[in-house]
Design an enzyme around this catalytic site. Structure first.
Site, short mmCIF file in Angstrom:
data_model
loop_
_atom_site.label_atom_id
_atom_site.label_comp_id
_atom_site.label_asym_id
_atom_site.label_seq_id
_atom_site.Cartn_x
_atom_site.Cartn_y
_atom_site.Cartn_z
N GLU A 1 -26.07 87.00 -12.69
CA GLU A 1 -25.98 88.12 -11.75
C GLU A 1 -25.14 89.29 -12.27
OE1 GLU A 1 -26.43 85.56 -7.60
OE2 GLU A 1 -24.48 86.34 -8.19
N LYS B 1 -24.51 83.76 2.18
CA LYS B 1 -25.44 82.97 2.97
C LYS B 1 -25.22 81.47 2.82
CE LYS B 1 -28.96 84.95 0.95
NZ LYS B 1 -28.28 86.02 0.17
N THR B 2 -25.11 81.03 1.55
CA THR B 2 -24.95 79.59 1.32
C THR B 2 -23.61 79.08 1.83
OG1 THR B 2 -26.36 79.75 -0.64
CG2 THR B 2 -24.98 77.79 -0.44
N SER B 3 -22.56 79.86 1.65
CA SER B 3 -21.23 79.46 2.15
C SER B 3 -21.25 79.27 3.65
CB SER B 3 -20.19 80.50 1.76
OG SER B 3 -20.04 80.58 0.36
N GLY C 1 -29.75 87.78 4.21
CA GLY C 1 -28.96 88.93 3.83
C GLY C 1 -29.05 89.13 2.33
N ASP D 1 -30.27 78.43 4.10
CA ASP D 1 -29.59 79.63 3.64
C ASP D 1 -30.58 80.71 3.20
OD1 ASP D 1 -30.49 78.65 1.21
OD2 ASP D 1 -28.52 78.65 0.23
N GLU E 1 -31.71 77.24 -0.89
CA GLU E 1 -32.75 77.76 -1.75
C GLU E 1 -32.42 77.50 -3.22
OE1 GLU E 1 -33.36 81.95 -1.98
OE2 GLU E 1 -31.25 82.42 -1.65
N LYS F 1 -16.78 87.86 -7.62
CA LYS F 1 -15.91 86.72 -7.34
C LYS F 1 -16.60 85.39 -7.64
CE LYS F 1 -12.62 88.43 -3.87
NZ LYS F 1 -12.18 88.34 -2.45
N ARG F 2 -17.88 85.27 -7.31
CA ARG F 2 -18.53 83.98 -7.51
C ARG F 2 -18.94 83.78 -8.97
NH1 ARG F 2 -24.06 83.95 -3.95
NH2 ARG F 2 -25.39 85.31 -5.19
#
Length: 218
Positions: free
Chosen positions: A147, A17-19, A11, A86, A35, A141-142
């Protein structure tokens, strides 16, 4: 399809994905393959100037993902140990077609085909997608510094690219189940019932596959 479970989650950037991979890895006791992202020395420059740094960025990701999958195949899948990742290495072409100019794309695709022709393929794919607003919210949020300069227009294009790719993937690989999860209506981090629903769906697909172990590396 391989007998041992090999599940990949895919996605757009920031979708979770990792969560989800961590939670499913813990539940099913599968080895977790994550990854390499922030270790990419070109990524920050890429988000500042996509055209200038796309080839270096994509080549770094391709070589590292190739090495990861090569190791996973030797140490886990061929030893009958289940894996959940992930990412799916085919994501490289989604990004490359969006960011590389024609001449570099041709070179990149040649290298990609050589490196991936013998790579193990997942026998289940979980696809997370959501609206642009949800993706932007989760990226915020992360809080990854690299990013924060991603353009919303790039994320929207990428979101659409993923949708096109997954539709094509399902047509080309009808024997590989794809579990689609709408991130706008599903929050498996905040709500246990959403995670339980995903786990139940994955469990059903594993059972349908037949002969696949429900629990992992025991």
């Amino acid at each position: 399809m391989a007998e041992v479970p090999f599940i990949a989650i895919e996605g757009p950037i920031g979708i979770g994905k990792t969560s989800l991979a961590k939670k499913l890895s813990s539940h099913f006791n599968y080895h977790l393959l994550k990854e390499i992202v922030e270790e990419n020395p070109f990524l920050g420059k890429f988000y500042d100037d996509i055209e200038e740094w796309s080839f270096q960025t994509e080549m770094f990701f391709l070589c590292n993902r190739f090495k990861q999958l090569e190791d996973i195949d030797k140490k886990y899948l061929k030893e009958n140990k289940a894996v959940i990742a992930d990412y799916h290495i085919s994501k490289n072409m989604i990004f490359a077609r969006r960011t590389l100019q024609e001449g570099k794309l041709e070179k990149y695709e040649q290298i990609y085909q050589i490196l991936t022709e013998d790579m193990p393929a997942p026998n289940m794919l979980i696809y997370l997608n959501a609206s642009l607003d949800t993706i932007l919210e989760r990226i915020h949020k992360r809080g990854r510094d690299i990013e924060q300069n991603i353009k919303a227009s790039y994320l929207e294009q990428l979101r659409n690219d993923y949708e096109d790719y997954m539709n094509a993937f399902e047509r080309l690989h009808p024997n590989i189940p794809v579990i689609r999860i709408n991130g706008d209506t599903t929050d498996f981090i905040q709500y246990q019932q959403d995670l339980d629903c995903i786990i139940e769906t994955v469990t059903k697909h594993l059972a349908v596959a037949g002969g696949i172990k429900m629990k992992g590396n025991q």
